[in-house]
Design a protein around this motif. Structure first.
Motif, PDB file in Angstrom:
ATOM      1  N   ALA A   1       0.839  -1.202   0.000  1.00  0.00           N
ATOM      2  CA  ALA A   1       0.000   0.000   0.000  1.00  0.00           C
ATOM      3  C   ALA A   1       0.875   1.254   0.000  1.00  0.00           C
ATOM      4  CB  ALA A   1      -0.904  -0.010   1.222  1.00  0.00           C
ATOM      5  N   PRO A   2       0.351   2.364  -0.515  1.00  0.00           N
ATOM      6  CA  PRO A   2       1.102   3.625  -0.462  1.00  0.00           C
ATOM      7  C   PRO A   2       1.445   3.987   0.976  1.00  0.00           C
ATOM      8  CG  PRO A   2      -0.772   3.827  -1.935  1.00  0.00           C
ATOM      9  CD  PRO A   2      -0.929   2.517  -1.214  1.00  0.00           C
ATOM     10  N   ARG A   3       2.541   4.698   1.152  1.00  0.00           N
ATOM     11  CA  ARG A   3       2.958   5.111   2.489  1.00  0.00           C
ATOM     12  C   ARG A   3       3.556   6.499   2.422  1.00  0.00           C
ATOM     13  NH1 ARG A   3       8.373   4.935   3.741  1.00  0.00           N
ATOM     14  NH2 ARG A   3       9.788   4.040   2.177  1.00  0.00           N
ATOM     15  N   ILE A   4       3.690   7.133   3.570  1.00  0.00           N
ATOM     16  CA  ILE A   4       4.310   8.454   3.642  1.00  0.00           C
ATOM     17  C   ILE A   4       5.782   8.284   4.000  1.00  0.00           C
ATOM     18  CG2 ILE A   4       4.344  10.665   4.845  1.00  0.00           C
ATOM     19  CD1 ILE A   4       1.365  10.445   5.219  1.00  0.00           C
ATOM     20  N   CYS A   5       6.643   8.878   3.204  1.00  0.00           N
ATOM     21  CA  CYS A   5       8.083   8.817   3.451  1.00  0.00           C
ATOM     22  C   CYS A   5       8.418   9.614   4.708  1.00  0.00           C
ATOM     23  CB  CYS A   5       8.832   9.376   2.244  1.00  0.00           C
ATOM     24  SG  CYS A   5      10.623   9.518   2.459  1.00  0.00           S
TER      25      CYS A   5
ATOM     26  N   ASP B   1      13.434   7.766   2.719  1.00  0.00           N
ATOM     27  CA  ASP B   1      13.814   7.321   4.066  1.00  0.00           C
ATOM     28  C   ASP B   1      14.525   5.977   4.084  1.00  0.00           C
ATOM     29  OD1 ASP B   1      11.635   5.762   3.441  1.00  0.00           O
ATOM     30  OD2 ASP B   1      10.322   6.553   5.006  1.00  0.00           O
ATOM     31  N   ASP B   2      14.433   5.206   3.004  1.00  0.00           N
ATOM     32  CA  ASP B   2      15.174   3.940   2.956  1.00  0.00           C
ATOM     33  C   ASP B   2      16.509   4.100   2.234  1.00  0.00           C
ATOM     34  OD1 ASP B   2      14.343   4.260   0.352  1.00  0.00           O
ATOM     35  OD2 ASP B   2      13.282   2.342   0.199  1.00  0.00           O
ATOM     36  N   GLY B   3      16.883   5.346   1.942  1.00  0.00           N
ATOM     37  CA  GLY B   3      18.150   5.628   1.284  1.00  0.00           C
ATOM     38  C   GLY B   3      18.099   5.549  -0.224  1.00  0.00           C
ATOM     39  N   SER B   4      16.954   5.217  -0.794  1.00  0.00           N
ATOM     40  CA  SER B   4      16.837   5.087  -2.243  1.00  0.00           C
ATOM     41  C   SER B   4      16.380   6.392  -2.885  1.00  0.00           C
ATOM     42  CB  SER B   4      15.845   3.968  -2.590  1.00  0.00           C
ATOM     43  OG  SER B   4      14.523   4.359  -2.261  1.00  0.00           O
ATOM     44  N   LEU B   5      16.433   6.412  -4.204  1.00  0.00           N
ATOM     45  CA  LEU B   5      15.880   7.498  -5.002  1.00  0.00           C
ATOM     46  C   LEU B   5      14.637   6.972  -5.698  1.00  0.00           C
ATOM     47  CD1 LEU B   5      19.206   8.732  -6.667  1.00  0.00           C
ATOM     48  CD2 LEU B   5      18.019   9.790  -4.732  1.00  0.00           C
ATOM     49  N   ALA B   6      13.618   7.797  -5.826  1.00  0.00           N
ATOM     50  CA  ALA B   6      12.378   7.357  -6.464  1.00  0.00           C
ATOM     51  C   ALA B   6      12.625   6.977  -7.923  1.00  0.00           C
ATOM     52  CB  ALA B   6      11.330   8.466  -6.391  1.00  0.00           C
ATOM     53  N   HIS B   7      11.918   5.946  -8.374  1.00  0.00           N
ATOM     54  CA  HIS B   7      11.994   5.571  -9.790  1.00  0.00           C
ATOM     55  C   HIS B   7      11.378   6.659 -10.674  1.00  0.00           C
ATOM     56  CE1 HIS B   7      13.478   1.605  -8.993  1.00  0.00           C
ATOM     57  NE2 HIS B   7      12.394   1.216  -8.356  1.00  0.00           N
ATOM     58  N   GLY B   8      10.381   7.349 -10.143  1.00  0.00           N
ATOM     59  CA  GLY B   8       9.688   8.347 -10.947  1.00  0.00           C
ATOM     60  C   GLY B   8       8.410   8.785 -10.272  1.00  0.00           C
TER      61      GLY B   8
ATOM     62  N   ARG C   1       4.346   1.653 -34.790  1.00  0.00           N
ATOM     63  CA  ARG C   1       4.326   1.653 -33.337  1.00  0.00           C
ATOM     64  C   ARG C   1       3.857   0.310 -32.811  1.00  0.00           C
ATOM     65  NH1 ARG C   1       3.156   6.688 -35.066  1.00  0.00           N
ATOM     66  NH2 ARG C   1       4.087   8.461 -33.930  1.00  0.00           N
ATOM     67  N   ALA C   2       4.100   0.091 -31.543  1.00  0.00           N
ATOM     68  CA  ALA C   2       3.642  -1.127 -30.877  1.00  0.00           C
ATOM     69  C   ALA C   2       3.274  -0.783 -29.447  1.00  0.00           C
ATOM     70  CB  ALA C   2       4.720  -2.204 -30.909  1.00  0.00           C
ATOM     71  N   ILE C   3       2.504  -1.683 -28.827  1.00  0.00           N
ATOM     72  CA  ILE C   3       2.260  -1.584 -27.388  1.00  0.00           C
ATOM     73  C   ILE C   3       3.221  -2.542 -26.697  1.00  0.00           C
ATOM     74  CG2 ILE C   3       0.619  -1.888 -25.506  1.00  0.00           C
ATOM     75  CD1 ILE C   3      -1.625  -1.326 -27.380  1.00  0.00           C
ATOM     76  N   TYR C   4       4.044  -1.991 -25.836  1.00  0.00           N
ATOM     77  CA  TYR C   4       5.011  -2.808 -25.105  1.00  0.00           C
ATOM     78  C   TYR C   4       4.481  -3.051 -23.685  1.00  0.00           C
ATOM     79  CZ  TYR C   4       8.227  -1.664 -28.897  1.00  0.00           C
ATOM     80  OH  TYR C   4       8.827  -1.533 -30.136  1.00  0.00           O
ATOM     81  N   GLU C   5       4.482  -4.298 -23.280  1.00  0.00           N
ATOM     82  CA  GLU C   5       4.047  -4.682 -21.939  1.00  0.00           C
ATOM     83  C   GLU C   5       5.278  -5.108 -21.147  1.00  0.00           C
ATOM     84  OE1 GLU C   5       1.333  -8.215 -19.848  1.00  0.00           O
ATOM     85  OE2 GLU C   5       1.060  -7.700 -21.980  1.00  0.00           O
ATOM     86  N   PHE C   6       5.464  -4.536 -19.983  1.00  0.00           N
ATOM     87  CA  PHE C   6       6.635  -4.879 -19.183  1.00  0.00           C
ATOM     88  C   PHE C   6       6.348  -4.660 -17.705  1.00  0.00           C
ATOM     89  CE2 PHE C   6       7.005  -0.488 -20.559  1.00  0.00           C
ATOM     90  CZ  PHE C   6       7.386   0.200 -19.416  1.00  0.00           C
ATOM     91  N   GLU C   7       7.259  -5.139 -16.874  1.00  0.00           N
ATOM     92  CA  GLU C   7       7.115  -5.019 -15.430  1.00  0.00           C
ATOM     93  C   GLU C   7       8.032  -3.929 -14.895  1.00  0.00           C
ATOM     94  OE1 GLU C   7       7.908  -8.786 -13.708  1.00  0.00           O
ATOM     95  OE2 GLU C   7       6.130  -9.755 -14.568  1.00  0.00           O
ATOM     96  N   LEU C   8       7.481  -3.112 -14.002  1.00  0.00           N
ATOM     97  CA  LEU C   8       8.298  -2.138 -13.295  1.00  0.00           C
ATOM     98  C   LEU C   8       9.243  -2.870 -12.336  1.00  0.00           C
ATOM     99  CD1 LEU C   8       5.536   0.509 -12.468  1.00  0.00           C
ATOM    100  CD2 LEU C   8       7.253   0.621 -14.290  1.00  0.00           C
ATOM    101  N   PRO C   9      10.280  -2.209 -11.829  1.00  0.00           N
ATOM    102  CA  PRO C   9      11.188  -2.879 -10.889  1.00  0.00           C
ATOM    103  C   PRO C   9      10.432  -3.475  -9.703  1.00  0.00           C
ATOM    104  CG  PRO C   9      12.108  -0.781 -11.606  1.00  0.00           C
ATOM    105  CD  PRO C   9      10.711  -0.831 -12.144  1.00  0.00           C
ATOM    106  N   THR C  10      10.938  -4.580  -9.188  1.00  0.00           N
ATOM    107  CA  THR C  10      10.262  -5.260  -8.081  1.00  0.00           C
ATOM    108  C   THR C  10      10.435  -4.533  -6.757  1.00  0.00           C
ATOM    109  OG1 THR C  10      12.219  -6.649  -7.764  1.00  0.00           O
ATOM    110  CG2 THR C  10      10.470  -7.513  -9.175  1.00  0.00           C
ATOM    111  N   VAL C  11      11.448  -3.688  -6.649  1.00  0.00           N
ATOM    112  CA  VAL C  11      11.671  -2.925  -5.418  1.00  0.00           C
ATOM    113  C   VAL C  11      11.702  -1.443  -5.761  1.00  0.00           C
ATOM    114  CG1 VAL C  11      12.940  -4.787  -4.307  1.00  0.00           C
ATOM    115  CG2 VAL C  11      14.190  -3.081  -5.635  1.00  0.00           C
ATOM    116  N   GLY C  12      11.509  -0.617  -4.734  1.00  0.00           N
ATOM    117  CA  GLY C  12      11.596   0.823  -4.937  1.00  0.00           C
ATOM    118  C   GLY C  12      10.220   1.476  -5.008  1.00  0.00           C
ATOM    119  N   TRP C  13      10.243   2.792  -5.259  1.00  0.00           N
ATOM    120  CA  TRP C  13       9.047   3.596  -5.074  1.00  0.00           C
ATOM    121  C   TRP C  13       8.845   4.607  -6.205  1.00  0.00           C
ATOM    122  CZ3 TRP C  13       6.427   1.886  -0.899  1.00  0.00           C
ATOM    123  CH2 TRP C  13       7.166   1.177   0.067  1.00  0.00           C
TER     124      TRP C  13
END
Length: 275
Positions: free
Chosen positions: A10-14, A210-217, A139-151
């Protein structure tokens, strides 16, 4: 009975920034892109070696920053809606025929985009508000998965807007004439809005969480309905040359067929003609 996949976090507050964060959690997303470039090769902002031809910042996409940004939707239809909406004629600053030509009569004095729409079919051109077969084929529609970790930063959450209003207050007032940041400022269209949202994106890209990471976007709602989420992802590793941000081996490429359900729903919603 098989065990269902766990729901995304679930979404959380940093705790460090106060921003609302949505878990990347390997979510499946969809992106429309030219097959000649592929799904992960967006324009570089700016182009250092060709600075004189760099696109002005007020013409960037909504959440672009220095470097590369890709955009995707939570559904194939949502991704198509965002791209196809730019096929519609620009009526924000309508130009009349008399603004351009000096030999028009009162009967001819239509808006230029309307006159073009009226005359195209008579001269063998494709009707206005049309999606050509060529547009689909390149053009095409590309289906892919976002990273499994991060925000991703949920930029339209009330707490996130509050943080931006506080942290960017002087910039908002001095450069954008905004006394109090509101949701409407972040969802508006036009050159002035792009200057604002790219400023916001640039600030968000540099925040350490707060976990030391940078947001993906950034994650944000579609203007076509709140049930569609859009993602803007900064390709940090691609920009600094350290690798891939998304595993290209887990990407599926699908043609944009004229009768494909997602495409038909998108063109119907936008009142476009498909060829």
């Amino acid at each position: 009975m098989p065990t269902p996949d766990p729901a995304p976090t679930a979404p959380r507050i940093c705790a460090r920034t106060g921003l609302v964060l949505a878990a990347s959690a390997g979510r499946t997303v969809y992106r429309v892109a030219r097959t000649g470039r592929g799904p992960f090769d967006p324009p570089l902002r700016p182009i250092p070696e060709r600075a004189t031809t760099a696109v002005p910042r007020d013409e960037w996409s909504r959440w672009d920053t220095l470097g590369r940004t890709i955009y995707a939707g939570s559904t194939g239809q949502g991704a198509l809606l965002e791209v196809l909406s730019y096929i519609e004629p620009d009526q924000t600053s309508p130009i009349t025929m008399s603004d351009v030509f000096d030999d028009v009569t009162a009967d001819d004095d239509l808006f230029l985009h309307e006159q073009i729409a009226n005359e195209l079919p008579a001269h063998g051109g494709m009707a206005a508000r049309s999606v050509s077969k060529h547009w689909r084929e390149i053009r095409a529609i590309y289906e892919f998965e976002l990273p499994t970790v991060g925000w991703f930063v949920d930029v339209t959450a009330s707490d996130s807007i509050g943080v931006l209003d506080k942290q960017l207050r002087s910039t908002l007032a001095d450069e954008h004439g905004i006394d109090e940041l509101q949701l409407s400022h972040l969802t508006a269209d036009g050159a002035a809005a792009r200057l604002l949202t790219t400023t916001v994106a640039g600030w968000l890209r540099g925040q350490v969480l707060d976990d030391g990471s940078l947001a993906h976007g950034i994650v944000y709602p579609s203007k076509f309905g709140r049930d569609i989420e859009n993602y803007a992802m900064w390709l940090r590793r691609r920009d600094d040359g350290t690798g891939d941000d998304i595993d290209p081996r887990r990407t599926e490429q699908n043609a944009i067929g004229r009768h494909a359900a997602a495409f038909q729903r998108a063109v119907t919603r936008l009142r476009l003609r498909a060829h």
